[in-house]
Design an enzyme around this catalytic site. Structure first.
Site, PDB file in Angstrom:
ATOM      1  N   HIS A 236      -8.202  -5.413   0.247  1.00 38.02           N
ATOM      2  CA  HIS A 236      -6.902  -4.756   0.366  1.00 38.02           C
ATOM      3  C   HIS A 236      -6.163  -5.184   1.634  1.00 38.02           C
ATOM      4  O   HIS A 236      -4.936  -5.343   1.622  1.00 38.02           O
ATOM      5  CB  HIS A 236      -7.094  -3.237   0.357  1.00 38.02           C
TER       6      HIS A 236
ATOM      7  N   ASP B 152      -9.039  -6.785  -4.102  1.00 37.80           N
ATOM      8  CA  ASP B 152      -8.650  -5.451  -3.652  1.00 37.80           C
ATOM      9  C   ASP B 152      -9.416  -4.386  -4.433  1.00 37.80           C
ATOM     10  O   ASP B 152      -9.237  -4.231  -5.641  1.00 37.80           O
ATOM     11  CB  ASP B 152      -7.135  -5.270  -3.848  1.00 37.80           C
TER      12      ASP B 152
ATOM     13  N   SER C  56       0.833  -1.195   0.000  1.00 37.39           N
ATOM     14  CA  SER C  56       0.000   0.000   0.000  1.00 37.39           C
ATOM     15  C   SER C  56       0.879   1.261   0.000  1.00 37.39           C
ATOM     16  O   SER C  56       1.757   1.399  -0.845  1.00 37.39           O
ATOM     17  CB  SER C  56      -0.940  -0.041   1.211  1.00 37.39           C
TER      18      SER C  56
END
Length: 352
Positions: free
Chosen positions: A318, A289, A135
């Site tokens: 995610h 995701d 991320s």
């Protein structure tokens, strides 16, 4: 493990030209540097995590895990602007002696990566065997690998992207609207914006998980309910949980930094810039995701020279990059074996 602090005695200049005359970096290390100095595993953490990677990435980092302190020298620095010890909006402004709050200078993922490099220089780390991040952490790792291609030998990017998407920016802006709607956010107080932060976290959770996750984990047993739903309680609980450990000002600035992420800024087209990466690279996407869809990871793998791409199935959306440690261990372990771990002269499978 005790948090360490490094105070950078030089002025730190941000990409936009503004400066921090005082920069403190909080970090933790695990294990020892070997004689060859080639066993460094450097972790770039995500939005609200901290430098204690053995705590928040259990199953991948730990005594009995793939990255263990017995074999590796593991380093994780708290990111610029974060709540957990590195210079941030609640730090004292040397000019006033009071916290910065919203006068803190704007920074981006490139600046965050530059702070990581400052710490690496201080620790005299010339070679990083594995640089890993998911991320926002992956965005930083990518910027670092572009800026110093010869320092990074292996790069692992999980659920991240080369340019933050309009979709991701929209989620972040919605969260900031919630924070700014809380009048206490403008009060310049360490606890300012707490109710707004709670609402922001609730919004964020919808992007971290997905329809199926909520459909199963928050399903009601009774057909007779008209209020006090499990999903409602869950959103409130998660919001309150973050409020107890984070601050709204750091959250605001970090979300802005994520929005600014674009490896092509000032360099050219993103696909061309990614070719500057020399590290053996593994890119991992998560099928469910919603925030960083797999297409974004496929783009990375297609343009980073000789990158390996893999996609994992996860119920958790995610957040799977933090939860699916058993699958990640298998995929990353296989990558390290294929790339002759311990040597940066390697051959990788090209993405189909």
């Amino acid at each position: 493990m005790k948090i360490k602090k490094y105070t950078h005695n030089k002025t730190f200049r941000l990409e936009d030209g503004s400066v921090l005359t005082e920069l403190e970096i909080a970090y933790q290390t695990y294990g020892k540097l070997n004689d060859k100095r080639d066993n460094v595993i450097w972790v770039c953490h995500a939005l609200t995590a901290n430098s204690d990677v053995l705590d928040w990435w259990k199953g991948l980092f730990g005594e009995n895990d793939l990255f263990n302190p017995e074999d590796h020298y593991i380093i994780c620095a708290n990111i610029l602007g974060s709540h957990y010890g590195t210079t941030n909006p609640l730090s004292a402004d040397p000019q006033t002696g009071s916290p910065y709050y919203m006068s803190f200078p704007k920074f981006n993922t490139r600046d965050m990566a530059a702070v990581q490099r400052v710490l690496a220089d201080y620790l005299d780390i010339e070679e990083i065997s594995v640089l890993i991040g998911g991320s926002l952490g992956g965005q930083q790792a990518m910027e670092w690998a572009i800026a110093e291609p010869n320092r990074i030998k292996r790069l692992i990017l999980i659920a991240t992207n080369a340019v933050h998407s309009p979709w991701g920016i929209a989620f972040n802006e919605s969260q900031r609207l919630a924070i700014s709607a809380d009048p206490t956010f403008h009060s310049n107080h360490p606890d300012g914006g707490k109710n707004g932060l709670k609402a922001a976290r609730s919004i964020a959770l919808l992007s971290y998980r997905n329809y199926d996750t909520y459909g199963i984990s928050q399903q009601e047993v009774s057909n007779d309910k008209t209020d006090s739903f499990k999903a409602s309680s869950y959103q409130n609980y998660q919001g309150e949980k973050l409020v107890k450990r984070f601050n709204a000002y750091s959250y605001w600035y970090l979300s802005k930094a994520m929005d600014s992420h674009n490896v092509g800024r000032g360099r050219g087209l993103a696909d061309e810039v990614l070719k500057k990466i020399k590290a053996a690279t593994l890119v991992i996407g998560i099928t469910s995701d919603l925030l960083f869809p797999p297409a974004e990871q496929r783009f990375l793998a297609e343009h980073i020279p000789d990158a390996t791409y893999t996609e994992i199935n996860s119920f958790y959306g995610h957040d799977g990059f933090l939860i699916e440690t058993e699958i990640l261990t298998k995929e990353i372990g296989s990558f390290l074996k294929r790339t002759a771990y311990g040597s940066h002269i390697i051959t990788l499978h090209k993405i189909a």
